[in-house]
Design an enzyme around this catalytic site. Structure first.
Site, mmCIF file in Angstrom:
data_model
loop_
_atom_site.group_PDB
_atom_site.id
_atom_site.type_symbol
_atom_site.label_atom_id
_atom_site.label_comp_id
_atom_site.label_asym_id
_atom_site.label_seq_id
_atom_site.Cartn_x
_atom_site.Cartn_y
_atom_site.Cartn_z
ATOM 1 N N GLY A 88 41.981 37.764 40.272
ATOM 2 C CA GLY A 88 41.906 38.881 39.343
ATOM 3 C C GLY A 88 40.528 38.939 38.727
ATOM 4 O O GLY A 88 39.535 38.579 39.350
ATOM 5 N N CYS A 89 40.460 39.355 37.501
ATOM 6 C CA CYS A 89 39.184 39.488 36.800
ATOM 7 C C CYS A 89 38.416 38.169 36.823
ATOM 8 O O CYS A 89 38.921 37.142 36.368
ATOM 9 C CB CYS A 89 39.437 39.922 35.362
ATOM 10 S SG CYS A 89 37.931 39.990 34.378
ATOM 11 N N PHE A 90 37.194 38.203 37.330
ATOM 12 C CA PHE A 90 36.437 36.955 37.442
ATOM 13 C C PHE A 90 36.060 36.356 36.096
ATOM 14 O O PHE A 90 35.810 35.161 35.995
ATOM 15 C CB PHE A 90 35.218 37.087 38.351
ATOM 16 C CG PHE A 90 34.294 38.246 38.137
ATOM 17 C CD1 PHE A 90 34.015 38.786 36.896
ATOM 18 C CD2 PHE A 90 33.664 38.809 39.244
ATOM 19 C CE1 PHE A 90 33.137 39.846 36.733
ATOM 20 C CE2 PHE A 90 32.778 39.862 39.096
ATOM 21 C CZ PHE A 90 32.515 40.381 37.839
ATOM 22 N N CYS A 129 37.968 35.665 33.759
ATOM 23 C CA CYS A 129 39.022 34.718 33.394
ATOM 24 C C CYS A 129 39.081 33.497 34.307
ATOM 25 O O CYS A 129 39.820 32.559 34.024
ATOM 26 C CB CYS A 129 40.380 35.420 33.425
ATOM 27 S SG CYS A 129 40.500 36.777 32.242
#
Length: 175
Positions: free
Chosen positions: A10-12, A14
């Protein structure tokens, strides 16, 4: 001898902090992989036209922190049953995947995925793909170590996206 590992979750933003906090980690770079455009920009990746996936490239010392431990950290940062994105980030650019750089990494990743699938921790099957590494392009500087540069926004995003709650529910107080 240092090795590289590439994980998409997902969002890098995080995906950096959990790895950077481990011993034997030399660097964690946010970036893009598995697309068809060289050196894509964040805007291009978000547009969905390049085919890239947000990921992190980790340089690590396997003598100090083996690949198997990286896999353990990885599984605890994502919803491994959701192949269509992660939390409220949807679409290919946010799909979870493990990109192996060696045959040994591939075998270890497959074994780890099977072990998690058979553990009964999740009711649905594990949907994370294990794929050969492709060219990795570092994201723009403002994305690097986002959790340090924009702590309040990062923490709000971790919570608001549902990631923090999911991790707490399934793994407890994992760092």
């Amino acid at each position: 001898m240092m090795e590289k590992a590439i994980f998409a979750g997902g969002c890098f933003w995080c995906m950096v902090k959990p790895f950077e906090e481990q011993p034997g980690i030399v660097s964690v770079i946010s970036g893009y992989t598995a697309g068809h455009t060289e050196n894509p920009t964040y805007e291009e990746v978000c547009s969905g036209t390049t085919g890239h996936i947000e990921a992190v490239e980790i340089t690590f010392d396997p003598a100090e922190f083996p690949y198997e431990k990286l896999l353990d950290v990885y599984w605890m940062q994502i919803d491994p049953t959701d192949g269509g994105g992660q939390f409220y980030d949807r679409g290919r650019s946010y799909m979870p995947a493990i990109f192996y750089t060696t045959d040994e990494q591939k075998a270890l990743a497959e074994k780890s995925r099977q072990k998690l699938d058979e553990s009964g921790r999740f009711k649905q099957p594990i949907a994370v793909q294990i794929l050969p590494a492709e060219p990795f392009y570092a994201a723009e500087e403002y994305h690097q170590q986002y959790y340090l540069k924009n702590r309040a926004h990062y923490e709000s995003y971790q919570t608001g996206s549902g990631r923090a709650g999911f991790i707490q529910k399934h793994w407890g107080d994992v760092k």
